[in-house]
Design a protein around this motif. Structure first.
Motif, PDB file in Angstrom:
ATOM      1  N   LEU A 171       3.493  -1.673  -2.530  1.00  0.00           N
ATOM      2  CA  LEU A 171       2.642  -2.585  -3.052  1.00  0.00           C
ATOM      3  C   LEU A 171       1.690  -3.297  -1.797  1.00  0.00           C
ATOM      4  O   LEU A 171       0.766  -3.770  -2.119  1.00  0.00           O
ATOM      5  N   GLN A 172       2.194  -3.154  -0.556  1.00  0.00           N
ATOM      6  CA  GLN A 172       1.700  -3.974   0.275  1.00  0.00           C
ATOM      7  C   GLN A 172       0.452  -3.166   1.031  1.00  0.00           C
ATOM      8  O   GLN A 172       0.554  -2.275   1.283  1.00  0.00           O
ATOM      9  N   ARG A 173      -0.706  -4.159   1.151  1.00  0.00           N
ATOM     10  CA  ARG A 173      -1.871  -3.502   1.862  1.00  0.00           C
ATOM     11  C   ARG A 173      -2.121  -4.037   3.444  1.00  0.00           C
ATOM     12  O   ARG A 173      -2.735  -3.409   3.886  1.00  0.00           O
ATOM     13  N   GLU A 229      -3.750   1.483   6.005  1.00  0.00           N
ATOM     14  CA  GLU A 229      -3.981   2.256   7.206  1.00  0.00           C
ATOM     15  C   GLU A 229      -4.897   1.276   8.431  1.00  0.00           C
ATOM     16  O   GLU A 229      -5.087   1.588   9.306  1.00  0.00           O
ATOM     17  N   GLN A 230      -5.541   0.233   7.674  1.00  0.00           N
ATOM     18  CA  GLN A 230      -6.448  -0.428   8.577  1.00  0.00           C
ATOM     19  C   GLN A 230      -5.730  -1.932   8.933  1.00  0.00           C
ATOM     20  O   GLN A 230      -6.109  -2.406   9.968  1.00  0.00           O
ATOM     21  N   TRP A 231      -5.167  -2.661   7.832  1.00  0.00           N
ATOM     22  CA  TRP A 231      -4.664  -3.948   8.151  1.00  0.00           C
ATOM     23  C   TRP A 231      -3.154  -3.808   8.900  1.00  0.00           C
ATOM     24  O   TRP A 231      -2.257  -4.225   8.281  1.00  0.00           O
ATOM     25  N   PRO A 272      -2.726   0.352  -6.600  1.00  0.00           N
ATOM     26  CA  PRO A 272      -2.041   0.952  -5.423  1.00  0.00           C
ATOM     27  C   PRO A 272      -2.915   2.156  -4.721  1.00  0.00           C
ATOM     28  O   PRO A 272      -2.817   2.239  -3.464  1.00  0.00           O
ATOM     29  N   GLU A 273      -3.938   2.534  -5.212  1.00  0.00           N
ATOM     30  CA  GLU A 273      -4.781   3.560  -4.331  1.00  0.00           C
ATOM     31  C   GLU A 273      -5.578   2.599  -3.477  1.00  0.00           C
ATOM     32  O   GLU A 273      -5.920   3.243  -2.298  1.00  0.00           O
ATOM     33  N   ARG A 274      -6.008   1.452  -3.737  1.00  0.00           N
ATOM     34  CA  ARG A 274      -6.766   0.849  -2.861  1.00  0.00           C
ATOM     35  C   ARG A 274      -5.728   0.366  -1.988  1.00  0.00           C
ATOM     36  O   ARG A 274      -6.271   0.303  -0.510  1.00  0.00           O
ATOM     37  N   ALA A 275      -4.600  -0.278  -2.142  1.00  0.00           N
ATOM     38  CA  ALA A 275      -3.610  -0.696  -1.123  1.00  0.00           C
ATOM     39  C   ALA A 275      -3.329   0.397  -0.274  1.00  0.00           C
ATOM     40  O   ALA A 275      -3.233   0.033   0.930  1.00  0.00           O
TER      41      ALA A 275
END
Length: 592
Positions: free
Chosen positions: A234-236, A64-66, A56-59
């Motif tokens: 959960l979506q990145r 913020e970018q994708w 979650p922390e990486r997502a």
């Protein structure tokens, strides 16, 4: 007598108006698209917890970018704005490298769409269609901005300070509130005075639409939806919402052309006007074609696919790693891997194993590639044992760039050309095998190292809590110093059906299968339901008693997902059968 029923209030009711066959085709295409989208949403909602492939922390950081990165990209024809975009873009978003002019929507398409919307203003039927496609396109773009806002993107691109952004946001929200209140006042007054005329409804609608347009740049629709639907967290990459925007833009363009055609006073001119519009669209997009020709030359991809095609796959149960990050990344790796008989270790399997797949394979990648700065580098002694993770996952091959650093032993470079190289392990574990000894995974311990040690002693690691009654408490409580494995015969009549046969002997056994664990797997032993355990971190196992047994594994999605798949399939079939039938009926009516 004339037909007074008209097309009805719904846009898909075409009646016998001019252009009705075109509208029926548009309606059929829209139905198929909506059915397909509903199927994908059903899968996502049904499998959201297992499908969390990224922490979650990486997502949250990548979210913020994708995103859809800048509205200026939509008018970046032939990359003429490239130098300006390189200096004026929101922080952290490398627009020139990621997008260039591949997001260009087309000035001619947008102009014709706007002209068609104006031409359809007195056509109730077409207006209803515009009322479906327009908000859909608008909503999808709004979602694709993710947690960011359009105001933030524009202000950051133009160098606006945080104070100016806050002031602009306050002003726009005030305009939106005033517009919404004015629309409500008109609607209430019209009802009170019993003058609910078309002009009043139109005025209220325009004010409400203007209020929404003023509010839209200041807020995140994605964040509002995530507050109601937590699985969106959960979506990145919210920017992927815009992948389906092209359908709605094409639908708006088709409606605009139909509206313009209906307004042509001399029908004989319609083909010539259509040809001129086509030529203008082609000329508008022509300079941008080079952006889509960029990338790896097709000839190099063909040579790489020939290398993969020559690998033995054992019915797809042997797997190949492809598309790994720097320095071994290979362009179009997924496409190359799909050309052979081997399975793709980072494709379908990683989806099915969900969040667990990375826990199994990432330590092995770090152990095998000491030169990769993006992976944890293992010590030589640890690296030798962690290769067992590749063996249990049956990842026998690895597709890498030819210039990438060499892999550690026992990987061997067996095939290569100027662009790519294929590395191979000498051996991997059987696809299915029976184990006498099983260890419980300790969540506080290094699960990957535990699996490596268990594999060396012919033991199986099963995960808590569902496996406690089938396993010993850990390697210290192992029943055998080095147990033997039980042979298992394997068939796969269908992709989602695995049939196994085993002679377990006088003792119970756990039948391990090197297939990605998923909660939707269902097992039966001699036609009696049996539990499916998560084993070796991301794979699966089924317990059996002494004696001979037949085990059947079926991948059974929930009814909602299965129904959604059937609806999608039926929609495609209906479109395939309905299009020729509609053309035949139109031809018959024209010949009368």
């Amino acid at each position: 007598m004339p037909d007074r029923r008209g097309p009805g209030r719904f846009p898909w009711r075409t009646g016998s108006s001019p252009g009705a066959p075109a509208l029926r085709a548009i309606g059929a295409a829209t139905g198929v698209f909506v059915a397909f989208a509903a199927s994908q949403l059903a899968w996502m909602a049904s499998d959201v917890h297992n499908h969390q492939l990224i922490p979650p922390e990486r997502a949250a950081g990548e979210r913020e970018q994708w995103i859809s990165r800048s509205p200026f990209l939509f008018v970046n024809r032939a990359n003429v704005l490239g130098p300006w975009l390189a200096e004026h873009h929101p922080p952290g978003l490398d627009l020139a490298a990621l997008d260039g002019d591949r997001r260009y929507l087309g000035v001619v398409v947008l102009a014709l769409t706007a002209a068609g919307a104006v031409a359809a203003r007195r056509d109730a039927q077409l207006l209803r269609w515009f009322g479906v496609a327009g908000p859909a396109l608008f909503g999808i773009y709004w979602l694709s901005l993710g947690p960011r806002t359009l105001l933030w993107e524009v202000a950051e691109s133009l160098g606006g300070s945080a104070e100016r952004q806050a002031a602009a946001s306050t002003a726009l929200r005030a305009v939106a509130a005033a517009g919404a209140l004015a629309a409500a006042a008109i609607a209430i007054a019209a009802r009170a005075l019993r003058r609910d005329t078309r002009a009043a409804r139109t005025g209220a609608g325009l004010l409400l639409g203007g209020a929404l347009l003023a509010f839209f740049p200041t807020a995140s629709l994605w964040s509002a939806c995530a507050a109601v639907l937590p699985w969106l967290e959960l979506q990145r990459s919210p920017g992927h919402f815009f992948d389906v925007a092209h359908f709605w833009l094409a639908l708006l363009f088709a409606l605009a052309l139909l509206a313009l055609q209906r307004r042509i006073a001399r029908p004989a001119l319609a083909p010539w006007i259509a040809a001129a519009a086509t030529a203008a669209v082609v000329a508008d997009y022509w300079p941008s074609r080079s952006a889509f020709a960029a990338g790896a030359p097709m000839e190099s991809l063909r040579r790489a696919s020939e290398l993969v095609r020559s690998l033995p796959g054992e019915d797809g149960t042997l797997r190949i790693g492809a598309g790994m990050p720097f320095p071994s990344y290979v362009p179009a790796a997924s496409w190359i891997a799909a050309q052979g008989a081997v399975g793709h270790a980072w494709g379908w399997l990683s989806w099915r194993s969900g969040a667990h797949w990375g826990d199994l394979i990432d330590p092995a990648i770090g152990a095998a590639s000491p030169g990769d700065p993006n992976r944890r580098t293992a010590a030589e002694s640890e690296a030798a044992s962690l290769h067992a993770l590749f063996e249990v996952a049956r990842v026998r091959y690895w597709l890498r760039s030819s210039s990438a650093p060499p892999l550690r032993q026992p990987w061997q470079r067996v095939r290569s050309d100027r662009a790519v190289a294929i590395w191979e392990l000498p051996a991997v574990s059987p696809f299915a095998a029976g184990f006498r000894d099983a260890w419980l995974a300790d969540e506080s311990a290094d699960a990957a190292a535990l699996v490596a040690r268990a594999t060396a002693r012919n033991a199986l690691v099963v995960s808590r809590p569902e496996a406690e009654r089938f396993a010993s408490r850990g390697e210290g409580a192992a029943r055998n110093a080095r147990a033997t494995r039980v042979p298992v015969t394997y068939r796969r009549p269908q992709p989602e059906h695995i049939a196994l046969e085993v002679e377990a002997g006088a003792e119970p056994a756990l039948i391990f299968v090197s297939e990605g664990y998923h909660p939707w797997w269902r097992a039966s032993v001699d036609s009696t339901p049996a539990p499916v355990l998560r084993a070796q971190i991301a794979l699966l196992a089924v317990p059996v008693g002494p004696g001979s047994h037949r085990i059947d594994l079926h991948f059974a999605p929930p009814r909602l997902t299965a129904a959604a798949d059937r609806v999608t399939a039926l929609a495609w079939i209906a479109l395939a059968l309905g299009a020729p039938l509609a053309l035949w009926r139109h031809a018959r009516q024209g010949s009368r």
